[in-house]
Design an enzyme around this catalytic site. Structure first.
Site, short mmCIF file in Angstrom:
data_model
loop_
_atom_site.label_atom_id
_atom_site.label_comp_id
_atom_site.label_asym_id
_atom_site.label_seq_id
_atom_site.Cartn_x
_atom_site.Cartn_y
_atom_site.Cartn_z
N LYS A 53 -7.39 -7.30 -27.33
CA LYS A 53 -8.36 -7.33 -28.42
C LYS A 53 -9.68 -6.68 -27.99
CE LYS A 53 -8.04 -10.68 -31.11
NZ LYS A 53 -8.05 -11.80 -32.03
N LYS A 104 -3.03 -2.10 -21.26
CA LYS A 104 -2.38 -3.31 -21.73
C LYS A 104 -2.98 -3.69 -23.09
CE LYS A 104 -1.65 -8.04 -20.16
NZ LYS A 104 -1.79 -9.00 -19.07
N LYS A 118 -13.90 -6.89 -12.85
CA LYS A 118 -14.90 -7.54 -13.70
C LYS A 118 -16.31 -7.12 -13.31
CE LYS A 118 -12.79 -10.23 -16.69
NZ LYS A 118 -13.04 -10.21 -18.13
#
Ligand code: SF4
Length: 324
Positions: free
Chosen positions: A195, A192, A112
């Protein structure tokens, strides 16, 4: 007494077939065997979401998909994380027993930091503590996870264990229940399905839209021409056939290897099978979408039922910590 299952999913709005195969089908199957609590984790979403103008809509759309896929609010508690504020209280209390070094070594935290270097907020570091609070607040014993989430669950177990050692046994250590379809790759065939990186196929698309999306899927690069033989084992369209066309996979593999089927026809067949599998879901979804108040009521009722359990746990936690 049934064992209790908890699972939280990030609010991403309409669900895609990766969510369906990797989580939702499993949620539905678990409902009869366990006492299930399923949560749309909206506070977690804030670690990367700066614009919250569509947050309520994404929760609504996600719950709509869950219900249409077969989650039953009579059997399972469905709610949005922030509607039970005890989770934030428990997050703070658990943060006092969690060494910072445990959190800084979490691989997803490091990812992140790379993904959003301009927004490395405190919530990102504490993400696993909030996730632990989600699970142990409801004293869940079983957590359905994909293989990629196992390290997170192990950390939750360590935090619960540390709390129990320091303040007396309070929480069960949650056990992982691995899903049958752990990792669904997206249309790029590499990452993976997600969206965020636009490699997904939403469950609620129309038949035509589904076919359009499937047509963009990356296949075996060796099949540059229709007459080139292919390698189905490295093609994600083939993997998806495994989920949606299980009785056809042997044929498809043979035809791909001998160039008897082209990628366009192979993708059309996949779209057809996805559409036929999801047809009942799409019909139910359309019926539920016509009753928006029903979704609001399901969420309110779920939050109320979850809060009864949460309030009891918080009382016990505070008592064990000598806060009351
Ligand atoms: S024929 Fe099907 S399995 Fe073979 S490479 Fe093309 S899309 Fe993939």
């Amino acid at each position: 007494m049934k064992k209790r299952v908890f699972s939280g999913a990030r609010c991403t709005g309409r669900q895609h077939i990766g969510n369906y195969l990797g989580a939702i089908q499993n949620y539905v199957n678990l409902q009869d065997k366990y006492d299930c609590i399923y949560c749309a984790v909206d506070i977690h979403a804030l670690t990367s979401l700066e614009d919250t103008s569509t947050l309520q809509e994404t929760i609504h759309e996600m719950i709509l998909d869950w219900l249409a896929a077969g989650l039953d609010p009579q059997k399972s508690i469905l709610f949005a994380q922030s509607r039970v504020p005890e989770v934030m209280e428990l997050h703070t209390l658990l943060s006092m027993v969690t060494p910072l070094s445990w959190l800084l070594r979490v691989p997803t935290y490091k990812e992140k930091v790379k993904l959003q270097p301009e927004n490395v907020n405190y919530g990102l570091v504490g993400y696993p503590v909030l996730m632990t609070a989600d699970i142990v607040l409801y004293k869940a014993e079983v957590v359905p996870v994909g293989e990629d989430q196992l390290p997170h669950l192990e950390l939750a177990r360590e935090i619960a264990r540390r709390f129990n050692n320091r303040f007396g046994h309070t929480f069960p250590e949650p056990q992982a229940k691995l899903t049958d379809f752990p990792l669904i790759l997206g249309l790029d065939g590499k990452e993976k399905m997600s969206k965020q990186i636009d490699n997904d196929i939403e469950m609620a698309l129309s038949d035509e839209e589904t076919e359009e999306r499937v047509m963009t899927a990356v296949t075996d690069p060796a099949r540059r021409y229709r007459t080139d033989s292919g390698h189905p084992e490295i093609c994600n369209v083939y993997s998806l056939h495994g989920y949606f066309s299980p009785s056809h996979v042997d044929d498809i593999a043979t035809q791909c290897r001998s160039a008897k089927i082209g990628c366009v026809d192979c993708k059309k067949l996949l779209a057809e099978h996805i559409n036929s599998d999801l047809r009942p879901f799409r019909e139910r979804r359309a019926q539920l979408a016509a009753k928006p108040q029903y979704i609001t009521d399901v969420l309110a009722d779920g939050a109320q039922r979850a809060q009864v359990i949460a309030a009891e746990t918080i009382r016990e936690v505070k008592q064990n910590m000598r806060l009351i």
